[in-house]
Enzyme design. Structure first.
Site, mmCIF file in Angstrom:
data_model
loop_
_atom_site.group_PDB
_atom_site.id
_atom_site.type_symbol
_atom_site.label_atom_id
_atom_site.label_comp_id
_atom_site.label_asym_id
_atom_site.label_seq_id
_atom_site.Cartn_x
_atom_site.Cartn_y
_atom_site.Cartn_z
ATOM 1 N N HIS A 103 0.804 -1.226 0.000
ATOM 2 C CA HIS A 103 0.000 0.000 0.000
ATOM 3 C C HIS A 103 0.838 1.277 0.000
ATOM 4 O O HIS A 103 0.286 2.369 -0.139
ATOM 5 C CB HIS A 103 -0.939 0.014 1.206
ATOM 6 N N HIS A 139 1.499 6.923 0.072
ATOM 7 C CA HIS A 139 0.681 6.021 0.894
ATOM 8 C C HIS A 139 -0.724 5.974 0.300
ATOM 9 O O HIS A 139 -1.503 6.918 0.461
ATOM 10 C CB HIS A 139 0.644 6.541 2.333
#
Length: 163
Positions: free
Chosen positions: A68, A83
């Site tokens: 992620h 992110h």
């Protein structure tokens, strides 16, 4: 008269959007770790495209095991973290397709990963994507957020670092 003679020349670094979407100040991220800049200065984007690209020239220094998040380091030692979404670590890599590996050198606009926004949107509360300079507290630079409200991945300058 001589005080500026030995002063380092100011450098300006333009950081491009890592994903296409709507630009927001980091303070608007509904997570205090980002909104209170605990991880560093940056910008956030609400994505409307599935391609994550390199916002700067640099080297891939970290890929989260859950895929992620990706960390890059620029030639002048800026450390940038992208992110994707909030609480996306809980997806255990599902919906994330990483196209690079640690140690790869990348240029602005090179694809780093693709994401399944539909899947992620159905699994977590927020797809907002913060991008932070994780070592921003180690310098006296000025961080200037663009006045644009929309961005194109690899094209739009979203953050300028001066110092």
């Amino acid at each position: 008269m001589f005080k500026n003679l030995f002063k380092k020349p100011s450098t300006i670094i333009q950081i491009k959007a890592p994903i296409t979407g709507e630009i927001l100040p980091l303070e608007k991220v509904p997570d205090p770790v980002f909104s209170q800049k605990m991880m560093g200065e940056g910008v956030a984007i609400i994505p409307n495209d599935e391609n994550i690209v390199a916002p700067v020239e640099g080297t891939i220094v970290q890929i989260a095991p859950s895929k992620h998040a990706i960390g890059l380091k620029t030639p002048n030692d800026r450390e940038i973290l992208i992110h994707v979404g909030l609480e996306t670590v809980s997806l255990d890599g599902k919906g994330f397709y990483v196209l690079v590996k640690e140690g790869d050198r990348v240029s602005v606009g090179d694809r780093l990963m693709t994401v399944d926004l539909g899947y992620i949107r159905n699994k977590v509360d927020h797809i907002i994507t913060p991008m932070v300079i994780t070592n921003s507290n180690q310098s006296q630079n000025e961080y200037i957020l663009t006045t644009e409200t929309e961005c194109v991945a690899g094209k739009t300058t979203v953050l300028t670092i001066s110092g």
